[in-house]
Design a protein around this motif. Structure first.
Motif, PDB file in Angstrom:
ATOM      1  N   MET A  34       0.843  -1.178   0.000  1.00 19.37           N
ATOM      2  CA  MET A  34       0.000   0.000   0.000  1.00 19.37           C
ATOM      3  C   MET A  34       0.887   1.239   0.000  1.00 19.37           C
ATOM      4  N   LYS A  35       0.601   2.114  -0.893  1.00 18.16           N
ATOM      5  CA  LYS A  35       1.355   3.357  -0.984  1.00 18.16           C
ATOM      6  C   LYS A  35       0.381   4.500  -0.721  1.00 18.16           C
ATOM      7  N   ILE A  36       0.757   5.375   0.208  1.00 19.87           N
ATOM      8  CA  ILE A  36      -0.081   6.526   0.513  1.00 19.87           C
ATOM      9  C   ILE A  36       0.103   7.538  -0.616  1.00 19.87           C
ATOM     10  N   SER A  37      -1.002   7.954  -1.221  1.00 15.13           N
ATOM     11  CA  SER A  37      -0.942   8.882  -2.345  1.00 15.13           C
ATOM     12  C   SER A  37      -0.825  10.324  -1.844  1.00 15.13           C
ATOM     13  N   THR A  38      -0.816  11.253  -2.793  1.00 12.30           N
ATOM     14  CA  THR A  38      -0.771  12.666  -2.416  1.00 12.30           C
ATOM     15  C   THR A  38      -2.020  13.073  -1.649  1.00 12.30           C
ATOM     16  N   LYS A  39      -3.117  12.379  -1.863  1.00 15.63           N
ATOM     17  CA  LYS A  39      -4.330  12.684  -1.084  1.00 15.63           C
ATOM     18  C   LYS A  39      -4.047  12.571   0.408  1.00 15.63           C
ATOM     19  N   GLY A  40      -3.495  11.456   0.809  1.00 17.29           N
ATOM     20  CA  GLY A  40      -3.201  11.232   2.221  1.00 17.29           C
ATOM     21  C   GLY A  40      -2.101  12.136   2.728  1.00 17.29           C
ATOM     22  N   ARG A  41      -1.052  12.302   1.950  1.00 18.61           N
ATOM     23  CA  ARG A  41       0.084  13.130   2.392  1.00 18.61           C
ATOM     24  C   ARG A  41      -0.303  14.598   2.503  1.00 18.61           C
ATOM     25  N   TYR A  42      -0.999  15.113   1.489  1.00 20.37           N
ATOM     26  CA  TYR A  42      -1.402  16.519   1.531  1.00 20.37           C
ATOM     27  C   TYR A  42      -2.518  16.729   2.556  1.00 20.37           C
ATOM     28  N   GLY A  43      -3.352  15.725   2.734  1.00 18.15           N
ATOM     29  CA  GLY A  43      -4.391  15.814   3.766  1.00 18.15           C
ATOM     30  C   GLY A  43      -3.775  15.944   5.151  1.00 18.15           C
ATOM     31  N   LEU A  44      -2.723  15.173   5.408  1.00 15.45           N
ATOM     32  CA  LEU A  44      -2.006  15.301   6.681  1.00 15.45           C
ATOM     33  C   LEU A  44      -1.376  16.687   6.802  1.00 15.45           C
TER      34      LEU A  44
ATOM     35  N   ALA B  88      -3.787  10.115  12.828  1.00 15.03           N
ATOM     36  CA  ALA B  88      -3.333  10.015  11.438  1.00 15.03           C
ATOM     37  C   ALA B  88      -4.132   8.934  10.711  1.00 15.03           C
ATOM     38  N   GLY B  89      -4.473   7.861  11.415  1.00 12.81           N
ATOM     39  CA  GLY B  89      -5.254   6.778  10.817  1.00 12.81           C
ATOM     40  C   GLY B  89      -6.615   7.238  10.337  1.00 12.81           C
ATOM     41  N   GLU B  90      -7.281   8.063  11.131  1.00 11.61           N
ATOM     42  CA  GLU B  90      -8.592   8.588  10.720  1.00 11.61           C
ATOM     43  C   GLU B  90      -8.470   9.406   9.443  1.00 11.61           C
ATOM     44  N   ILE B  91      -7.471  10.257   9.397  1.00 11.37           N
ATOM     45  CA  ILE B  91      -7.273  11.125   8.233  1.00 11.37           C
ATOM     46  C   ILE B  91      -6.980  10.292   6.988  1.00 11.37           C
ATOM     47  N   ILE B  92      -6.059   9.346   7.121  1.00  8.95           N
ATOM     48  CA  ILE B  92      -5.688   8.503   5.974  1.00  8.95           C
ATOM     49  C   ILE B  92      -6.889   7.699   5.484  1.00  8.95           C
ATOM     50  N   ARG B  93      -7.671   7.134   6.391  1.00 14.88           N
ATOM     51  CA  ARG B  93      -8.838   6.338   5.966  1.00 14.88           C
ATOM     52  C   ARG B  93      -9.875   7.192   5.258  1.00 14.88           C
ATOM     53  N   VAL B  94     -10.092   8.413   5.730  1.00 15.89           N
ATOM     54  CA  VAL B  94     -11.061   9.296   5.080  1.00 15.89           C
ATOM     55  C   VAL B  94     -10.623   9.607   3.648  1.00 15.89           C
ATOM     56  N   LEU B  95      -9.338   9.847   3.470  1.00 11.55           N
ATOM     57  CA  LEU B  95      -8.850  10.272   2.161  1.00 11.55           C
ATOM     58  C   LEU B  95      -8.422   9.129   1.247  1.00 11.55           C
ATOM     59  N   GLU B  96      -7.966   8.028   1.815  1.00  8.53           N
ATOM     60  CA  GLU B  96      -7.421   6.930   1.016  1.00  8.53           C
ATOM     61  C   GLU B  96      -8.305   5.682   1.000  1.00  8.53           C
ATOM     62  N   GLY B  97      -9.178   5.559   1.983  1.00  9.29           N
ATOM     63  CA  GLY B  97      -9.966   4.335   2.108  1.00  9.29           C
ATOM     64  C   GLY B  97      -9.306   3.388   3.087  1.00  9.29           C
TER      65      GLY B  97
END
Length: 139
Positions: free
Chosen positions: A1-11, A76-85
């Motif tokens: 699993m690679k965190i995309s820019t969605k997750g990185r920029y969301g953080l 961070a988990g909540e944010i990543i799940r909202v943006l990445e699934g």
């Protein structure tokens, strides 16, 4: 699993809002300029964060965004799940081998543990502490 820019920029958005708690709303333009990111792209990311009740928008001349909760209450988990699934290194339904399935599940659980035990407050305090251990390797 690679965190995309969605997750990185969301953080990035969420960390900026966490550092400015109590200072009033923060515009996406200021975040985009500070981090040299596309304001238009950040606009696309705030909608799911707002729908998940992590941030609130404030209208007006001095409007922008603020956190809906304290930085200690958002992981961070909540944010990543909202943006990445869902957090998953592979699709478990396609895995026939029980040993490999167990490995993928342990990897998933380890990643989830780190993300779910790291709050925005932790990320901001790490960033502000200046503790950026850079390792030098010599060959």
């Amino acid at each position: 699993m690679k965190i995309s820019t969605k997750g990185r920029y969301g953080l990035t958005i969420m960390m900026e809002l966490a550092t400015r708690v109590g200072d009033g709303p923060t515009s996406l333009k200021s975040i985009a300029e500070k981090h040299q990111l596309s304001e238009h792209y950040l606009e696309q990311l705030v909608a799911p964060l707002r729908n998940a009740l992590m941030i609130k928008s404030v209208r007006g001349a001095y409007g922008g965004y603020i956190l809906s909760k304290n930085p200690e209450e958002i992981t961070a988990g909540e944010i990543i799940r909202v943006l990445e699934g869902p957090i998953s290194p592979v699709d478990f339904t396609e895995e026939d081998d029980p040993a490999k399935r167990d490995l993928w599940m342990r990897i998933r659980d380890a990643i989830a543990e780190v993300l779910d035990s790291t709050t925005l407050a932790d990320l901001v305090s790490f960033k502000d502490s200046g503790k950026h251990d850079n390792y030098m390797f010599y060959i």
